[in-house]
Design a protein around this motif. Structure first.
Motif, PDB file in Angstrom:
ATOM      1  N   LEU A  87       0.828  -1.209   0.000  1.00 32.21           N
ATOM      2  CA  LEU A  87       0.000   0.000   0.000  1.00 32.21           C
ATOM      3  C   LEU A  87       0.863   1.260   0.000  1.00 32.21           C
ATOM      4  O   LEU A  87       0.620   2.199  -0.760  1.00 32.21           O
ATOM      5  N   HIS A  88       1.852   1.263   0.870  1.00 32.80           N
ATOM      6  CA  HIS A  88       2.745   2.414   0.991  1.00 32.80           C
ATOM      7  C   HIS A  88       3.480   2.665  -0.327  1.00 32.80           C
ATOM      8  O   HIS A  88       3.511   3.792  -0.844  1.00 32.80           O
ATOM      9  N   ARG A  89       4.048   1.610  -0.887  1.00 33.33           N
ATOM     10  CA  ARG A  89       4.833   1.775  -2.114  1.00 33.33           C
ATOM     11  C   ARG A  89       3.947   2.097  -3.313  1.00 33.33           C
ATOM     12  O   ARG A  89       4.368   2.821  -4.221  1.00 33.33           O
ATOM     13  N   ALA A  90       2.722   1.578  -3.320  1.00 35.31           N
ATOM     14  CA  ALA A  90       1.793   1.929  -4.399  1.00 35.31           C
ATOM     15  C   ALA A  90       1.425   3.410  -4.332  1.00 35.31           C
ATOM     16  O   ALA A  90       1.281   4.070  -5.368  1.00 35.31           O
ATOM     17  N   ALA A  91       1.278   3.933  -3.116  1.00 36.58           N
ATOM     18  CA  ALA A  91       0.987   5.363  -2.959  1.00 36.58           C
ATOM     19  C   ALA A  91       2.151   6.201  -3.474  1.00 36.58           C
ATOM     20  O   ALA A  91       1.955   7.205  -4.177  1.00 36.58           O
ATOM     21  N   ARG A  92       3.367   5.786  -3.137  1.00 35.94           N
ATOM     22  CA  ARG A  92       4.542   6.499  -3.650  1.00 35.94           C
ATOM     23  C   ARG A  92       4.630   6.374  -5.167  1.00 35.94           C
ATOM     24  O   ARG A  92       4.974   7.335  -5.863  1.00 35.94           O
ATOM     25  N   VAL A 165      -5.060  11.756   5.858  1.00 39.94           N
ATOM     26  CA  VAL A 165      -4.359  12.692   6.739  1.00 39.94           C
ATOM     27  C   VAL A 165      -3.139  13.281   6.039  1.00 39.94           C
ATOM     28  O   VAL A 165      -2.891  14.492   6.100  1.00 39.94           O
ATOM     29  N   ALA A 166      -2.374  12.435   5.358  1.00 43.90           N
ATOM     30  CA  ALA A 166      -1.181  12.926   4.663  1.00 43.90           C
ATOM     31  C   ALA A 166      -1.549  13.956   3.599  1.00 43.90           C
ATOM     32  O   ALA A 166      -0.922  15.020   3.499  1.00 43.90           O
ATOM     33  N   PRO A 179       7.996  16.161  -3.248  1.00 46.54           N
ATOM     34  CA  PRO A 179       8.830  15.666  -2.144  1.00 46.54           C
ATOM     35  C   PRO A 179       8.164  15.811  -0.775  1.00 46.54           C
ATOM     36  O   PRO A 179       8.279  14.923   0.075  1.00 46.54           O
ATOM     37  N   VAL A 180       7.456  16.911  -0.556  1.00 47.13           N
ATOM     38  CA  VAL A 180       6.766  17.095   0.722  1.00 47.13           C
ATOM     39  C   VAL A 180       5.646  16.073   0.860  1.00 47.13           C
ATOM     40  O   VAL A 180       5.449  15.475   1.924  1.00 47.13           O
ATOM     41  N   CYS A 181       4.905  15.851  -0.224  1.00 48.26           N
ATOM     42  CA  CYS A 181       3.832  14.859  -0.204  1.00 48.26           C
ATOM     43  C   CYS A 181       4.382  13.471   0.115  1.00 48.26           C
ATOM     44  O   CYS A 181       3.830  12.740   0.944  1.00 48.26           O
ATOM     45  N   LEU A 182       5.485  13.095  -0.522  1.00 49.82           N
ATOM     46  CA  LEU A 182       6.087  11.783  -0.288  1.00 49.82           C
ATOM     47  C   LEU A 182       6.559  11.645   1.157  1.00 49.82           C
ATOM     48  O   LEU A 182       6.408  10.579   1.774  1.00 49.82           O
ATOM     49  N   ASP A 183       7.122  12.714   1.700  1.00 48.72           N
ATOM     50  CA  ASP A 183       7.571  12.679   3.092  1.00 48.72           C
ATOM     51  C   ASP A 183       6.386  12.468   4.035  1.00 48.72           C
ATOM     52  O   ASP A 183       6.472  11.684   4.993  1.00 48.72           O
ATOM     53  N   LEU A 184       5.275  13.140   3.762  1.00 49.33           N
ATOM     54  CA  LEU A 184       4.086  12.974   4.598  1.00 49.33           C
ATOM     55  C   LEU A 184       3.532  11.553   4.495  1.00 49.33           C
ATOM     56  O   LEU A 184       3.115  10.960   5.495  1.00 49.33           O
ATOM     57  N   ASP A 186       5.294   8.869   3.775  1.00 51.75           N
ATOM     58  CA  ASP A 186       6.244   8.001   4.478  1.00 51.75           C
ATOM     59  C   ASP A 186       6.017   8.055   5.990  1.00 51.75           C
ATOM     60  O   ASP A 186       6.007   7.022   6.672  1.00 51.75           O
ATOM     61  N   ARG A 187       5.826   9.248   6.498  1.00 49.56           N
ATOM     62  CA  ARG A 187       5.659   9.402   7.944  1.00 49.56           C
ATOM     63  C   ARG A 187       4.372   8.749   8.435  1.00 49.56           C
ATOM     64  O   ARG A 187       4.364   8.080   9.483  1.00 49.56           O
ATOM     65  N   THR A 188       3.279   8.914   7.681  1.00 51.02           N
ATOM     66  CA  THR A 188       2.010   8.342   8.138  1.00 51.02           C
ATOM     67  C   THR A 188       2.015   6.820   8.029  1.00 51.02           C
ATOM     68  O   THR A 188       1.562   6.124   8.949  1.00 51.02           O
ATOM     69  N   PHE A 189       2.544   6.280   6.928  1.00 56.62           N
ATOM     70  CA  PHE A 189       2.568   4.822   6.796  1.00 56.62           C
ATOM     71  C   PHE A 189       3.555   4.186   7.770  1.00 56.62           C
ATOM     72  O   PHE A 189       3.331   3.066   8.247  1.00 56.62           O
ATOM     73  N   THR A 190       4.641   4.881   8.074  1.00 54.00           N
ATOM     74  CA  THR A 190       5.591   4.358   9.059  1.00 54.00           C
ATOM     75  C   THR A 190       4.930   4.212  10.423  1.00 54.00           C
ATOM     76  O   THR A 190       5.198   3.255  11.166  1.00 54.00           O
TER      77      THR A 190
END
Length: 209
Positions: A87-92, A165-166, A179-184, A186-190
């Motif tokens: 899910l996380h990687r598909a979002a990225r 939320v992200a 880049p900001v979107c990807l960071d958000l 990453d933080r939420t899925f982590t």
């Protein structure tokens, strides 16, 4: 001829979305009418309704397309990945897809900002979340061979919450850059990775659609 006709339809649909978003931003969602959108694109109200039933659908149809794209990317992830990792990687993958041009990325940002500023529109989008969550739960269950039960439904719901939320944070901060979107993301899925994941399937590989 069919290819030309399909391109014309896609261009008209895109024009309706772009004009609608501009009018919503300039004069407010409530003050904008379907007729105004149609007039700006120089099409009839009947033509508008071939693409969208209501002005809400102009915004929310974009969300449905994003959902379709996310599920396609999820299904393309390797079988050995757990559900949450996929899910996380598909979002990225969605936000880093080379085929996704700058105009479409800006539509994504503008739609999020628009919903953030319109509680009624956000409420309608949330109402449709139930159907999207059920679709996602079925895809997650298929990845893990567990059936569409509690675990798949919980993970689908939580994954949607993480995405929402992200993207809301992204829109509320007026960031707009990837880049900001990807960071958000990453933080939420982590934050979810500690105890809500599902193991990958161990039986024969699932069939790719």
């Amino acid at each position: 001829m069919t290819g030309l006709r399909e391109r014309k339809k896609a261009n008209t649909r895109r024009a309706l979305i772009d004009v609608a978003l501009r009018l919503f931003e300039e004069q407010g969602f409530a003050a904008t009418t379907v007729q105004q959108i149609a007039d700006e694109v120089v099409v009839s109200r009947k033509t508008f309704n071939r693409y969208f039933a209501t002005k809400e659908d102009v915004v929310l149809a974009h969300e449905e397309q994003v959902m379709d794209d996310w599920l396609a990317l999820l299904d393309a992830r390797p079988d050995h990945e757990s559900a949450l990792t996929a899910l996380h990687r598909a979002a990225r993958d969605y936000f880093t897809d080379p085929a996704l041009d700058e105009a479409e990325l800006q539509r994504r940002f503008r739609v999020q900002a628009l919903m953030q500023d319109n509680p009624a529109l956000m409420g309608e989008n949330m109402r449709r979340f139930t159907l999207r969550e059920e679709r996602l739960a079925r895809h997650l269950a298929d990845r893990s061979s567990i059936g569409v039960g509690l675990e798949a439904r919980v993970l689908a719901s939580v994954a949607f919450a993480a995405m929402r939320v992200a993207l809301q944070e992204w829109a509320a901060g007026s960031y707009g850059d990837i880049p900001v979107c990807l960071d958000l993301l990453d933080r939420t899925f982590t934050k979810l990775a500690g105890g809500l994941d599902l193991p990958p399937r161990t039986d024969p590989p699932r069939k790719k659609e």
